[in-house]
Design a protein around this motif. Sequence first.
Motif, PDB file in Angstrom:
ATOM      1  N   SER A  11      46.646  46.992  48.465  1.00  0.00           N
ATOM      2  CA  SER A  11      45.445  47.195  49.279  1.00  0.00           C
ATOM      3  C   SER A  11      45.136  48.692  49.318  1.00  0.00           C
ATOM      4  O   SER A  11      46.035  49.508  49.524  1.00  0.00           O
ATOM      5  CB  SER A  11      45.674  46.671  50.699  1.00  0.00           C
ATOM      6  OG  SER A  11      44.506  46.807  51.463  1.00  0.00           O
ATOM      7  N   PRO A  12      43.859  49.112  49.119  1.00  0.00           N
ATOM      8  CA  PRO A  12      42.688  48.276  48.880  1.00  0.00           C
ATOM      9  C   PRO A  12      42.781  47.575  47.527  1.00  0.00           C
ATOM     10  O   PRO A  12      43.444  48.071  46.617  1.00  0.00           O
ATOM     11  CB  PRO A  12      41.518  49.265  48.928  1.00  0.00           C
ATOM     12  CG  PRO A  12      42.127  50.575  48.550  1.00  0.00           C
ATOM     13  CD  PRO A  12      43.499  50.549  49.125  1.00  0.00           C
ATOM     14  N   PRO A  13      42.116  46.416  47.382  1.00  0.00           N
ATOM     15  CA  PRO A  13      42.245  45.622  46.168  1.00  0.00           C
ATOM     16  C   PRO A  13      41.723  46.342  44.937  1.00  0.00           C
ATOM     17  O   PRO A  13      40.759  47.103  45.000  1.00  0.00           O
ATOM     18  CB  PRO A  13      41.418  44.362  46.475  1.00  0.00           C
ATOM     19  CG  PRO A  13      40.491  44.759  47.575  1.00  0.00           C
ATOM     20  CD  PRO A  13      41.213  45.789  48.376  1.00  0.00           C
ATOM     21  N   ASP A  14      42.384  46.124  43.817  1.00  0.00           N
ATOM     22  CA  ASP A  14      41.991  46.698  42.536  1.00  0.00           C
ATOM     23  C   ASP A  14      41.566  45.546  41.624  1.00  0.00           C
ATOM     24  O   ASP A  14      42.328  44.610  41.396  1.00  0.00           O
ATOM     25  CB  ASP A  14      43.174  47.443  41.915  1.00  0.00           C
ATOM     26  CG  ASP A  14      42.760  48.335  40.761  1.00  0.00           C
ATOM     27  OD1 ASP A  14      42.003  47.853  39.888  1.00  0.00           O
ATOM     28  OD2 ASP A  14      43.175  49.503  40.720  1.00  0.00           O
ATOM     29  N   ARG A  15      40.352  45.620  41.089  1.00  0.00           N
ATOM     30  CA  ARG A  15      39.795  44.523  40.308  1.00  0.00           C
ATOM     31  C   ARG A  15      40.126  44.625  38.826  1.00  0.00           C
ATOM     32  O   ARG A  15      39.791  43.738  38.043  1.00  0.00           O
ATOM     33  CB  ARG A  15      38.278  44.474  40.506  1.00  0.00           C
ATOM     34  CG  ARG A  15      37.866  44.281  41.968  1.00  0.00           C
ATOM     35  CD  ARG A  15      36.361  44.300  42.113  1.00  0.00           C
ATOM     36  NE  ARG A  15      35.763  43.154  41.446  1.00  0.00           N
ATOM     37  CZ  ARG A  15      34.543  43.139  40.897  1.00  0.00           C
ATOM     38  NH1 ARG A  15      33.807  44.237  40.926  1.00  0.00           N
ATOM     39  NH2 ARG A  15      34.084  42.049  40.329  1.00  0.00           N
ATOM     40  N   ARG A  16      40.791  45.705  38.415  1.00  0.00           N
ATOM     41  CA  ARG A  16      41.114  45.881  36.999  1.00  0.00           C
ATOM     42  C   ARG A  16      42.251  44.957  36.567  1.00  0.00           C
ATOM     43  O   ARG A  16      43.002  44.436  37.385  1.00  0.00           O
ATOM     44  CB  ARG A  16      41.503  47.335  36.731  1.00  0.00           C
ATOM     45  CG  ARG A  16      40.377  48.327  36.899  1.00  0.00           C
ATOM     46  CD  ARG A  16      40.890  49.751  36.773  1.00  0.00           C
ATOM     47  NE  ARG A  16      41.809  50.103  37.845  1.00  0.00           N
ATOM     48  CZ  ARG A  16      42.520  51.223  37.887  1.00  0.00           C
ATOM     49  NH1 ARG A  16      42.427  52.097  36.901  1.00  0.00           N
ATOM     50  NH2 ARG A  16      43.322  51.467  38.907  1.00  0.00           N
ATOM     51  N   VAL A  17      42.369  44.800  35.239  1.00  0.00           N
ATOM     52  CA  VAL A  17      43.407  43.950  34.668  1.00  0.00           C
ATOM     53  C   VAL A  17      43.835  44.545  33.333  1.00  0.00           C
ATOM     54  O   VAL A  17      43.059  45.241  32.673  1.00  0.00           O
ATOM     55  CB  VAL A  17      42.884  42.492  34.497  1.00  0.00           C
ATOM     56  CG1 VAL A  17      41.739  42.440  33.497  1.00  0.00           C
ATOM     57  CG2 VAL A  17      43.992  41.540  34.108  1.00  0.00           C
ATOM     58  N   VAL A  18      45.073  44.284  32.931  1.00  0.00           N
ATOM     59  CA  VAL A  18      45.577  44.831  31.676  1.00  0.00           C
ATOM     60  C   VAL A  18      44.873  44.197  30.474  1.00  0.00           C
ATOM     61  O   VAL A  18      44.510  44.884  29.518  1.00  0.00           O
ATOM     62  CB  VAL A  18      47.109  44.647  31.575  1.00  0.00           C
ATOM     63  CG1 VAL A  18      47.622  45.074  30.205  1.00  0.00           C
ATOM     64  CG2 VAL A  18      47.812  45.445  32.670  1.00  0.00           C
ATOM     65  N   LEU A  19      44.670  42.866  30.516  1.00  0.00           N
ATOM     66  CA  LEU A  19      44.060  42.177  29.381  1.00  0.00           C
ATOM     67  C   LEU A  19      42.903  41.298  29.845  1.00  0.00           C
ATOM     68  O   LEU A  19      43.067  40.440  30.715  1.00  0.00           O
ATOM     69  CB  LEU A  19      45.094  41.303  28.662  1.00  0.00           C
ATOM     70  CG  LEU A  19      46.297  42.023  28.026  1.00  0.00           C
ATOM     71  CD1 LEU A  19      47.277  41.018  27.444  1.00  0.00           C
ATOM     72  CD2 LEU A  19      45.847  43.009  26.946  1.00  0.00           C
ATOM     73  N   SER A  20      41.750  41.500  29.248  1.00  0.00           N
ATOM     74  CA  SER A  20      40.583  40.658  29.511  1.00  0.00           C
ATOM     75  C   SER A  20      40.789  39.295  28.860  1.00  0.00           C
ATOM     76  O   SER A  20      41.728  39.107  28.066  1.00  0.00           O
ATOM     77  CB  SER A  20      39.333  41.318  28.910  1.00  0.00           C
ATOM     78  OG  SER A  20      39.418  41.306  27.494  1.00  0.00           O
ATOM     79  N   PRO A  21      39.930  38.307  29.146  1.00  0.00           N
ATOM     80  CA  PRO A  21      40.052  37.006  28.468  1.00  0.00           C
ATOM     81  C   PRO A  21      40.028  37.145  26.946  1.00  0.00           C
ATOM     82  O   PRO A  21      40.832  36.510  26.247  1.00  0.00           O
ATOM     83  CB  PRO A  21      38.837  36.228  28.985  1.00  0.00           C
ATOM     84  CG  PRO A  21      38.577  36.814  30.338  1.00  0.00           C
ATOM     85  CD  PRO A  21      38.889  38.270  30.191  1.00  0.00           C
ATOM     86  N   GLU A  22      39.128  37.972  26.428  1.00  0.00           N
ATOM     87  CA  GLU A  22      39.034  38.152  24.976  1.00  0.00           C
ATOM     88  C   GLU A  22      40.291  38.817  24.417  1.00  0.00           C
ATOM     89  O   GLU A  22      40.750  38.479  23.321  1.00  0.00           O
ATOM     90  CB  GLU A  22      37.798  38.985  24.644  1.00  0.00           C
ATOM     91  CG  GLU A  22      36.472  38.298  24.917  1.00  0.00           C
ATOM     92  CD  GLU A  22      36.068  38.317  26.389  1.00  0.00           C
ATOM     93  OE1 GLU A  22      35.073  37.657  26.725  1.00  0.00           O
ATOM     94  OE2 GLU A  22      36.743  38.993  27.196  1.00  0.00           O
ATOM     95  N   ALA A  23      40.857  39.764  25.168  1.00  0.00           N
ATOM     96  CA  ALA A  23      42.076  40.438  24.719  1.00  0.00           C
ATOM     97  C   ALA A  23      43.252  39.463  24.675  1.00  0.00           C
ATOM     98  O   ALA A  23      44.093  39.534  23.771  1.00  0.00           O
ATOM     99  CB  ALA A  23      42.401  41.618  25.631  1.00  0.00           C
ATOM    100  N   CYS A  24      43.308  38.544  25.623  1.00  0.00           N
ATOM    101  CA  CYS A  24      44.361  37.517  25.615  1.00  0.00           C
ATOM    102  C   CYS A  24      44.248  36.662  24.358  1.00  0.00           C
ATOM    103  O   CYS A  24      45.253  36.354  23.698  1.00  0.00           O
ATOM    104  CB  CYS A  24      44.259  36.629  26.855  1.00  0.00           C
ATOM    105  SG  CYS A  24      44.741  37.438  28.401  1.00  0.00           S
ATOM    106  N   CYS A  25      43.020  36.279  24.014  1.00  0.00           N
ATOM    107  CA  CYS A  25      42.805  35.485  22.795  1.00  0.00           C
ATOM    108  C   CYS A  25      43.236  36.254  21.554  1.00  0.00           C
ATOM    109  O   CYS A  25      43.859  35.697  20.644  1.00  0.00           O
ATOM    110  CB  CYS A  25      41.343  35.094  22.680  1.00  0.00           C
ATOM    111  SG  CYS A  25      40.813  33.856  23.865  1.00  0.00           S
TER     112      CYS A  25
END
Length: 401
Positions: A11-25
Amino acid sequence: MKFAIIKEVKSPPDRRVVLSPEACCQLLETYPNAEVVVQSSDIRVFKDEEYRALGITVSEDISDCDVMLGVKEATIESLIANKSYFFFSHTIKKQPYNRALLKAILDKNITFYDHETITDSRGNRLIGFGYYAGVVGAYNAIRAYGIKFGGINLPNADSLKNGKELEEELQKNQVPAIKIVVTGTGKVGTGVKEILEILKIKEVSVNDYLEKDFKEPVYVQLDVLDYNARKDGQELDKYDFFENPSEYESSFMRFAAVSELYIAAHFYGEGAPYIITHDNTKSDTFNIKVIADISCDIDGPVAPTIRPSTIADPVYGYNPETSQEIDYKDAKAIVVMAVDNLPCELPDNASRGFGNMFLKDVIPAFFNDDKDGVLKRAKMTENGKLTENFKYLQDYVDGKE
């Protein structure tokens, strides 16, 4: 190898991520023996449904995964023993507020890699959010100038969907004929430069910047020897500066005398001279009205940065007479923008850029026996102990310093 994209819980929340959906694919297509599970999250910039739509498993339970991929610090309670983790721990400089976290990582026998420690063989960082810190920092710098003096109307970057919308907002505005000085030429500085170019602000040489007047906005981007000089008057290369920073003193005041806006996008090394001191701001020749300190070193090389600001409340005033905070609307105030988590304001683009670097420079190491030593160099803990390169943290972990 089973990778988990963990839910961000700080907290405060962080909306980032290591891998996007396309990156996972892309990961799964490149390494058919790999698996990816996305821990369900209602705050992530990419919705659970976006992962599911591309065939990526989404689950609350990630306990059977091997490698946990996060952005910000995990909570001690969320750590699963005997796993491998990646996230920014903010411990390598012995930050006291995260001592308990590193101790818990050791106690739970976690193999831990900090994103900051992922380097090439020469010690250069391979991944990070620096470029996007520069992009959002420069946007916020121009916005801060408008907040103080009017004539520029930019929404909070956090309200925009992506970089395309940010660019569209910039193009609606015209920057007045001011001089903008930028320190730093690395990834952060590259992001700054891109925003200034979108605004069609002209880059000029150091000499022209210092000596000429312009009827249009201009900027100069400085390397370390442009604003630092050896005390003995010798003119050596920048590697001498890196090796002997204490032999140098700031020469930044010549830029402060002719600039209205300063964007700090440099890396500050220990022992280097301060760029702006409190006394500097008291000088009659100090002309800077707005400081955007992307580096955000509190009580550091840019003295008016006396505290971080927030995405919701990005600017505050600095009173050069008292060296204390003041309402930014006050006539005496130097406006300071010092948001310390700038890439969070552009989570879509920042996540995609970070994921591309992670796929290119980190993921292969899990499948090629780490032939380039990326994981070995980055590994901070293993088998309940600090690794050789990070044993300097032992007294910190033990609470002795």
